[in-house]
Motif scaffolding. Structure first.
Motif, mmCIF file in Angstrom:
data_model
loop_
_atom_site.group_PDB
_atom_site.id
_atom_site.type_symbol
_atom_site.label_atom_id
_atom_site.label_comp_id
_atom_site.label_asym_id
_atom_site.label_seq_id
_atom_site.Cartn_x
_atom_site.Cartn_y
_atom_site.Cartn_z
ATOM 1 N N ASP A 1 0.835 -1.198 0.000
ATOM 2 C CA ASP A 1 0.000 0.000 0.000
ATOM 3 C C ASP A 1 0.875 1.255 0.000
ATOM 4 O O ASP A 1 2.086 1.203 0.176
ATOM 5 N N GLU A 2 0.211 2.376 -0.205
ATOM 6 C CA GLU A 2 0.942 3.632 -0.333
ATOM 7 C C GLU A 2 1.674 3.999 0.956
ATOM 8 O O GLU A 2 2.787 4.529 0.921
ATOM 9 N N ALA A 3 1.038 3.734 2.100
ATOM 10 C CA ALA A 3 1.657 4.077 3.378
ATOM 11 C C ALA A 3 2.946 3.280 3.588
ATOM 12 O O ALA A 3 3.932 3.805 4.116
ATOM 13 N N TRP A 4 2.960 2.021 3.177
ATOM 14 C CA TRP A 4 4.153 1.175 3.340
ATOM 15 C C TRP A 4 5.304 1.744 2.516
ATOM 16 O O TRP A 4 6.435 1.828 2.992
ATOM 17 N N LEU A 5 5.037 2.138 1.295
ATOM 18 C CA LEU A 5 6.093 2.676 0.450
ATOM 19 C C LEU A 5 6.577 4.026 0.962
ATOM 20 O O LEU A 5 7.770 4.321 0.938
ATOM 21 N N ALA A 6 5.657 4.854 1.452
ATOM 22 C CA ALA A 6 6.053 6.140 2.019
ATOM 23 C C ALA A 6 6.968 5.942 3.226
ATOM 24 O O ALA A 6 7.957 6.660 3.403
ATOM 25 N N ALA A 7 6.656 4.950 4.049
ATOM 26 C CA ALA A 7 7.502 4.661 5.204
ATOM 27 C C ALA A 7 8.871 4.156 4.766
ATOM 28 O O ALA A 7 9.898 4.516 5.361
ATOM 29 N N ALA A 8 8.902 3.324 3.737
ATOM 30 C CA ALA A 8 10.175 2.822 3.218
ATOM 31 C C ALA A 8 11.025 3.971 2.691
ATOM 32 O O ALA A 8 12.249 3.995 2.880
ATOM 33 N N TYR A 9 10.394 4.927 2.044
ATOM 34 C CA TYR A 9 11.111 6.102 1.544
ATOM 35 C C TYR A 9 11.758 6.860 2.694
ATOM 36 O O TYR A 9 12.936 7.230 2.638
ATOM 37 N N GLU A 10 10.983 7.097 3.759
ATOM 38 C CA GLU A 10 11.513 7.831 4.907
ATOM 39 C C GLU A 10 12.653 7.070 5.572
ATOM 40 O O GLU A 10 13.641 7.654 6.002
ATOM 41 N N ASP A 11 12.517 5.751 5.639
ATOM 42 C CA ASP A 11 13.518 4.935 6.336
ATOM 43 C C ASP A 11 14.833 4.822 5.574
ATOM 44 O O ASP A 11 15.900 4.724 6.185
ATOM 45 N N HIS A 12 14.771 4.829 4.248
ATOM 46 C CA HIS A 12 15.939 4.437 3.465
ATOM 47 C C HIS A 12 16.458 5.512 2.509
ATOM 48 O O HIS A 12 17.451 5.291 1.826
ATOM 49 N N GLN A 13 15.822 6.680 2.478
ATOM 50 C CA GLN A 13 16.215 7.695 1.510
ATOM 51 C C GLN A 13 17.674 8.105 1.663
ATOM 52 O O GLN A 13 18.428 8.181 0.695
ATOM 53 N N ARG A 14 18.113 8.372 2.898
ATOM 54 C CA ARG A 14 19.470 8.887 3.106
ATOM 55 C C ARG A 14 20.531 7.847 2.756
ATOM 56 O O ARG A 14 21.525 8.149 2.088
ATOM 57 N N GLU A 15 20.345 6.615 3.213
ATOM 58 C CA GLU A 15 21.359 5.616 2.922
ATOM 59 C C GLU A 15 21.344 5.228 1.453
ATOM 60 O O GLU A 15 22.397 4.931 0.876
ATOM 61 N N LEU A 16 20.170 5.256 0.813
ATOM 62 C CA LEU A 16 20.122 4.965 -0.618
ATOM 63 C C LEU A 16 20.818 6.070 -1.407
ATOM 64 O O LEU A 16 21.525 5.795 -2.383
ATOM 65 N N ARG A 17 20.647 7.306 -0.975
ATOM 66 C CA ARG A 17 21.349 8.420 -1.620
ATOM 67 C C ARG A 17 22.859 8.242 -1.511
ATOM 68 O O ARG A 17 23.604 8.476 -2.458
ATOM 69 N N ALA A 18 23.339 7.825 -0.325
ATOM 70 C CA ALA A 18 24.771 7.591 -0.141
ATOM 71 C C ALA A 18 25.261 6.464 -1.051
ATOM 72 O O ALA A 18 26.352 6.543 -1.626
ATOM 73 N N HIS A 19 24.456 5.424 -1.195
ATOM 74 C CA HIS A 19 24.802 4.320 -2.104
ATOM 75 C C HIS A 19 24.900 4.835 -3.546
ATOM 76 O O HIS A 19 25.849 4.513 -4.276
ATOM 77 N N CYS A 20 23.921 5.637 -3.953
ATOM 78 C CA CYS A 20 23.926 6.170 -5.318
ATOM 79 C C CYS A 20 25.114 7.102 -5.538
ATOM 80 O O CYS A 20 25.670 7.157 -6.641
ATOM 81 N N TYR A 21 25.512 7.828 -4.502
ATOM 82 C CA TYR A 21 26.696 8.680 -4.621
ATOM 83 C C TYR A 21 27.944 7.845 -4.875
ATOM 84 O O TYR A 21 28.794 8.208 -5.690
ATOM 85 N N ARG A 22 28.091 6.732 -4.179
ATOM 86 C CA ARG A 22 29.248 5.874 -4.398
ATOM 87 C C ARG A 22 29.285 5.367 -5.834
ATOM 88 O O ARG A 22 30.360 5.227 -6.431
ATOM 89 N N LEU A 23 28.135 5.098 -6.388
ATOM 90 C CA LEU A 23 28.076 4.629 -7.769
ATOM 91 C C LEU A 23 28.352 5.755 -8.766
ATOM 92 O O LEU A 23 29.126 5.590 -9.706
ATOM 93 N N ALA A 24 27.704 6.911 -8.554
ATOM 94 C CA ALA A 24 27.741 7.983 -9.548
ATOM 95 C C ALA A 24 28.907 8.938 -9.361
ATOM 96 O O ALA A 24 29.381 9.530 -10.330
ATOM 97 N N GLY A 25 29.359 9.133 -8.111
ATOM 98 C CA GLY A 25 30.503 10.002 -7.860
ATOM 99 C C GLY A 25 30.181 11.457 -7.646
ATOM 100 O O GLY A 25 31.095 12.256 -7.415
ATOM 101 N N ASN A 26 28.910 11.834 -7.700
ATOM 102 C CA ASN A 26 28.543 13.219 -7.423
ATOM 103 C C ASN A 26 27.105 13.271 -6.928
ATOM 104 O O ASN A 26 26.315 12.349 -7.170
ATOM 105 N N VAL A 27 26.760 14.338 -6.232
ATOM 106 C CA VAL A 27 25.477 14.434 -5.557
ATOM 107 C C VAL A 27 24.322 14.616 -6.539
ATOM 108 O O VAL A 27 23.250 14.034 -6.363
ATOM 109 N N ALA A 28 24.525 15.404 -7.593
ATOM 110 C CA ALA A 28 23.431 15.661 -8.533
ATOM 111 C C ALA A 28 22.951 14.363 -9.178
ATOM 112 O O ALA A 28 21.742 14.088 -9.241
#
Length: 294
Positions: free
Chosen positions: A2-29
């Motif tokens: 449901d939508e609430a489950w995905l919204a909670a997953a976003y809140e829980d994992h957004q920062r660490e997923l961003r850090a993972h994507c930075y390691r892959l891409a090499g820049n914040v944008a």
């Protein structure tokens, strides 16, 4: 799902997923773009999530494959030479944010530069296995290859990384920012003449500022930094290092415009390296405004 489950997953994992994507891409944008697109794809595929993997694993898989999809052409590029911090315009700093749950997952700029030598699939395998701590089977499932192929990708990546990154994997992680580092940063920001700058610099200090060639040596660097320009400085930190955000005054508007982020490497109480990242997007990546009042 449901939508609430995905919204909670976003809140829980957004920062660490961003850090993972930075390691892959090499820049914040690019990391932000990958993170946002990963959640958009997760939203579109939410009805197909079967719960066999955790939400975190599922989101990492989506983001990693998005990265690979956007880098397919890069597989055919020739291997770079030299220090990417001297020539690679795609590399950028990652901000240090107080209390950020992902801070422990951030890595040194030296490793971000070393990752640029890896083809995208090797980079993804290495990041998932050696930085994220996934098992070979989990990496294989994400990349859609056999475990043996995953192990081969990781081994080849490790050989390349050993050539270009610090030898000790403990040195790959974001270092702690010390009070001594912050004191040197304050002195660096206040120094306006060659003599004051020379006192802060190691003999073999260098400035990297792609696409310009590096500036090397205490004499050359002090002359370069002491040029009579009207700067406004804001102290910050990135990748565990002290950083100075430099705003140059625009004589037409009277405002100071964000232009350069200097990330310092300090060794033995001296500035050993200044990695200068030129462009307003690097200022924005540190969460600072594009302009400051005159």
């Amino acid at each position: 799902m449901d939508e609430a489950w995905l919204a909670a997953a976003y809140e829980d994992h957004q920062r660490e997923l961003r850090a993972h994507c930075y390691r892959l891409a090499g820049n914040v944008a690019d990391a932000d773009e990958l993170t946002q697109e990963a959640f958009l794809r997760a939203w579109r595929a939410r009805d197909r999530f079967d719960g066999r993997a955790s939400a975190r694993t599922w989101l990492y898989r989506i983001a990693t494959n998005l990265f690979l999809d956007t880098r397919k052409a890069a597989e055919r590029r020739t291997r770079p030479a030299g220090d990417p911090l001297e020539w690679d315009l795609a590399i950028g700093p990652y901000p240090d944010v107080a209390g950020d749950v992902a801070a422990g997952e951030l890595v040194e700029l030296a490793l971000i530069a070393a990752l640029r030598f890896l083809p995208p699939r090797q980079r993804a395998a290495f990041v998932l296995r050696d930085l994220d701590g996934w098992t070979p089977a989990e990496v294989a499932d994400t990349l859609g290859v056999a475990v043996a192929a995953t192990n081969s990708l990781v081994q080849r990546a490790r050989r390349t990384i050993r050539e270009h990154a610090p030898a000790d994997p403990d040195d790959w992680r974001r270092p702690p920012l010390t009070a001594a580092d912050e004191a040197i940063l304050r002195r660096y920001a206040a120094a306006s003449d060659e003599d004051a700058l020379r006192m802060l610099l190691a003999d073999d200090v260098r400035i990297t500022m792609p696409p310009e060639p590096p500036v090397v040596g205490k004499d050359a660097v002090s002359v370069f930094l002491a040029r009579p320009l009207d700067w406004h400085h804001v102290a910050a930190s990135a990748n565990g290092r002290p950083a100075l955000v430099n705003y140059l005054r625009n004589p037409e508007t009277g405002r100071y415009e964000g232009l350069v982020v200097d990330v310092l490497r300090i060794a033995g109480g001296k500035i050993a390296e200044i990695n200068a990242f030129v462009g307003a997007h690097h200022v924005a990546a540190l969460g600072l405004p594009h302009t400051q009042p005159g």
